[in-house]
Scaffold this motif. Structure first.
Motif, PDB file in Angstrom:
ATOM      1  N   ALA A 130      15.787  -5.795 -13.282  1.00 61.23           N
ATOM      2  CA  ALA A 130      15.318  -6.338 -12.006  1.00 61.23           C
ATOM      3  C   ALA A 130      14.741  -7.732 -12.231  1.00 61.23           C
ATOM      4  N   PRO A 131      15.183  -8.727 -11.458  1.00 62.77           N
ATOM      5  CA  PRO A 131      14.758 -10.109 -11.695  1.00 62.77           C
ATOM      6  C   PRO A 131      13.271 -10.358 -11.475  1.00 62.77           C
ATOM      7  N   VAL A 132      12.657  -9.700 -10.509  1.00 57.55           N
ATOM      8  CA  VAL A 132      11.225  -9.932 -10.251  1.00 57.55           C
ATOM      9  C   VAL A 132      10.406  -9.487 -11.454  1.00 57.55           C
ATOM     10  N   GLN A 133      10.680  -8.293 -11.955  1.00 55.17           N
ATOM     11  CA  GLN A 133       9.955  -7.795 -13.124  1.00 55.17           C
ATOM     12  C   GLN A 133      10.294  -8.617 -14.365  1.00 55.17           C
ATOM     13  N   LEU A 134      11.567  -9.023 -14.494  1.00 57.05           N
ATOM     14  CA  LEU A 134      11.972  -9.803 -15.659  1.00 57.05           C
ATOM     15  C   LEU A 134      11.233 -11.129 -15.727  1.00 57.05           C
ATOM     16  N   VAL A 135      11.186 -11.872 -14.621  1.00 55.53           N
ATOM     17  CA  VAL A 135      10.545 -13.189 -14.662  1.00 55.53           C
ATOM     18  C   VAL A 135       9.049 -13.040 -14.957  1.00 55.53           C
ATOM     19  N   ARG A 136       8.415 -12.014 -14.438  1.00 59.10           N
ATOM     20  CA  ARG A 136       6.986 -11.797 -14.736  1.00 59.10           C
ATOM     21  C   ARG A 136       6.776 -11.466 -16.208  1.00 59.10           C
ATOM     22  N   CYS A 137       7.650 -10.622 -16.762  1.00 64.57           N
ATOM     23  CA  CYS A 137       7.517 -10.257 -18.169  1.00 64.57           C
ATOM     24  C   CYS A 137       7.905 -11.401 -19.098  1.00 64.57           C
ATOM     25  N   LEU A 138       8.861 -12.230 -18.691  1.00 63.37           N
ATOM     26  CA  LEU A 138       9.191 -13.427 -19.473  1.00 63.37           C
ATOM     27  C   LEU A 138       7.997 -14.379 -19.505  1.00 63.37           C
ATOM     28  N   ALA A 139       7.325 -14.554 -18.367  1.00 59.24           N
ATOM     29  CA  ALA A 139       6.149 -15.434 -18.312  1.00 59.24           C
ATOM     30  C   ALA A 139       5.033 -14.877 -19.187  1.00 59.24           C
ATOM     31  N   GLU A 140       4.835 -13.567 -19.115  1.00 58.85           N
ATOM     32  CA  GLU A 140       3.805 -12.935 -19.947  1.00 58.85           C
ATOM     33  C   GLU A 140       4.159 -13.072 -21.429  1.00 58.85           C
ATOM     34  N   ALA A 141       5.415 -12.849 -21.764  1.00 57.68           N
ATOM     35  CA  ALA A 141       5.863 -12.984 -23.150  1.00 57.68           C
ATOM     36  C   ALA A 141       5.691 -14.420 -23.632  1.00 57.68           C
ATOM     37  N   ARG A 142       6.038 -15.385 -22.788  1.00 54.51           N
ATOM     38  CA  ARG A 142       5.891 -16.799 -23.151  1.00 54.51           C
ATOM     39  C   ARG A 142       4.431 -17.131 -23.430  1.00 54.51           C
ATOM     40  N   SER A 143       3.559 -16.617 -22.598  1.00 51.98           N
ATOM     41  CA  SER A 143       2.123 -16.839 -22.786  1.00 51.98           C
ATOM     42  C   SER A 143       1.645 -16.227 -24.111  1.00 51.98           C
ATOM     43  N   LEU A 144       2.104 -15.017 -24.403  1.00 54.90           N
ATOM     44  CA  LEU A 144       1.719 -14.356 -25.653  1.00 54.90           C
ATOM     45  C   LEU A 144       2.277 -15.084 -26.871  1.00 54.90           C
ATOM     46  N   LEU A 145       3.521 -15.517 -26.778  1.00 55.18           N
ATOM     47  CA  LEU A 145       4.119 -16.253 -27.894  1.00 55.18           C
ATOM     48  C   LEU A 145       3.423 -17.591 -28.113  1.00 55.18           C
ATOM     49  N   ALA A 146       3.059 -18.267 -27.025  1.00 54.50           N
ATOM     50  CA  ALA A 146       2.401 -19.571 -27.146  1.00 54.50           C
ATOM     51  C   ALA A 146       1.026 -19.427 -27.781  1.00 54.50           C
ATOM     52  N   SER A 147       0.302 -18.357 -27.440  1.00 59.04           N
ATOM     53  CA  SER A 147      -1.042 -18.174 -27.992  1.00 59.04           C
ATOM     54  C   SER A 147      -1.006 -17.732 -29.447  1.00 59.04           C
ATOM     55  N   SER A 148       0.113 -17.146 -29.880  1.00 53.29           N
ATOM     56  CA  SER A 148       0.202 -16.699 -31.267  1.00 53.29           C
ATOM     57  C   SER A 148       1.046 -17.626 -32.123  1.00 53.29           C
ATOM     58  N   ALA A 160      20.523 -16.013  -9.340  1.00 51.82           N
ATOM     59  CA  ALA A 160      20.490 -17.457  -9.626  1.00 51.82           C
ATOM     60  C   ALA A 160      20.050 -18.257  -8.404  1.00 51.82           C
ATOM     61  N   ALA A 161      20.462 -17.821  -7.214  1.00 47.66           N
ATOM     62  CA  ALA A 161      20.124 -18.545  -5.984  1.00 47.66           C
ATOM     63  C   ALA A 161      18.631 -18.496  -5.679  1.00 47.66           C
ATOM     64  N   ARG A 162      17.951 -17.483  -6.140  1.00 49.06           N
ATOM     65  CA  ARG A 162      16.516 -17.373  -5.844  1.00 49.06           C
ATOM     66  C   ARG A 162      15.628 -17.474  -7.080  1.00 49.06           C
ATOM     67  N   TRP A 163      16.230 -17.839  -8.223  1.00 46.75           N
ATOM     68  CA  TRP A 163      15.489 -17.898  -9.483  1.00 46.75           C
ATOM     69  C   TRP A 163      14.298 -18.866  -9.408  1.00 46.75           C
ATOM     70  N   GLY A 164      14.487 -20.041  -8.833  1.00 50.95           N
ATOM     71  CA  GLY A 164      13.389 -21.010  -8.721  1.00 50.95           C
ATOM     72  C   GLY A 164      12.205 -20.448  -7.962  1.00 50.95           C
ATOM     73  N   ASN A 165      12.449 -19.723  -6.878  1.00 52.77           N
ATOM     74  CA  ASN A 165      11.363 -19.108  -6.107  1.00 52.77           C
ATOM     75  C   ASN A 165      10.678 -18.002  -6.900  1.00 52.77           C
ATOM     76  N   LEU A 166      11.456 -17.243  -7.669  1.00 54.97           N
ATOM     77  CA  LEU A 166      10.873 -16.174  -8.482  1.00 54.97           C
ATOM     78  C   LEU A 166       9.949 -16.758  -9.547  1.00 54.97           C
ATOM     79  N   VAL A 167      10.401 -17.834 -10.197  1.00 57.03           N
ATOM     80  CA  VAL A 167       9.584 -18.475 -11.225  1.00 57.03           C
ATOM     81  C   VAL A 167       8.331 -19.078 -10.607  1.00 57.03           C
ATOM     82  N   ALA A 168       8.453 -19.684  -9.428  1.00 57.96           N
ATOM     83  CA  ALA A 168       7.302 -20.306  -8.759  1.00 57.96           C
ATOM     84  C   ALA A 168       6.218 -19.276  -8.446  1.00 57.96           C
ATOM     85  N   GLY A 169       6.605 -18.027  -8.274  1.00 60.44           N
ATOM     86  CA  GLY A 169       5.642 -16.980  -7.962  1.00 60.44           C
ATOM     87  C   GLY A 169       4.944 -16.392  -9.175  1.00 60.44           C
ATOM     88  N   THR A 170       5.204 -16.955 -10.373  1.00 61.13           N
ATOM     89  CA  THR A 170       4.573 -16.449 -11.589  1.00 61.13           C
ATOM     90  C   THR A 170       3.593 -17.470 -12.135  1.00 61.13           C
TER      91      THR A 170
END
Length: 168
Positions: free
Chosen positions: A127-145, A65-75
């Motif tokens: 793992a949070p790094v992989q999770l945030v990247r896959c959440l961003a990818e999933a969000r992109s896929l869901l938005a396009s479909s 939680a303390a580094r979540w904002g930085n993880l999201v910013a990197g995606t």
């Protein structure tokens, strides 16, 4: 894991920030992200779904939680207002027992912890790094479909219609 084995049908309200933090997102987003994580052969840790909210909570290592904002910013998260929340110390989440829950229980496992994916008595967490990247990818896929609702299509059609010349 030991406590769950002793009373497998007993749900618990557990504090976050001690043995895990939680990432909250829609169930559909988490399910798709977990599918992507599996494609990339990444660890998929425990996650619960709140059946009355269409929301899921992914258990991640404490301190995320303390580094979540930085993880999201990197995606390449396109819509910053739709970023999943990450809760750490000071919060709690209801965790179901390991046994199948009764009908109508507001929380159940999306991905239950297993002894096969545990180190000692602790289940491996996503793992949070992989999770945030896959959440961003999933969000992109869901938005396009996304199939737009009739109302949103009508609003788009009205906005796209050329304005008729005004008579004086």
């Amino acid at each position: 894991m030991t406590a769950w084995r002793r009373t497998p049908d007993f749900p618990r309200r557990l504090p976050t920030g001690i043995t895990f933090d939680v990432v909250l997102a829609t169930t559909a987003l988490v399910e798709m992200a977990y599918g992507i994580l599996r494609q990339y052969e990444q660890t998929v840790g425990p996650a619960v779904r709140f059946t009355n909210l269409a929301t899921a909570a992914v258990l991640v290592p404490p301190g995320t939680a303390a580094r979540w904002g930085n993880l999201v910013a990197g995606t390449s998260w396109l819509d910053r207002s739709a970023v999943p929340a990450c809760l750490g110390a000071g919060h709690a989440v209801r965790i179901p027992g390991l046994a199948p829950s009764a009908q109508g229980d507001p929380v159940d496992w999306l991905e239950a912890p297993s002894a096969e994916s545990a180190i000692g008595d602790a289940p491996l967490l996503t793992a949070p790094v992989q999770l945030v990247r896959c959440l961003a990818e999933a969000r992109s896929l869901l938005a396009s479909s996304d199939v737009r609702s009739p109302l949103s299509r009508a609003v788009s059609a009205v906005r796209a219609a050329p304005l008729a010349p005004q008579r004086a």
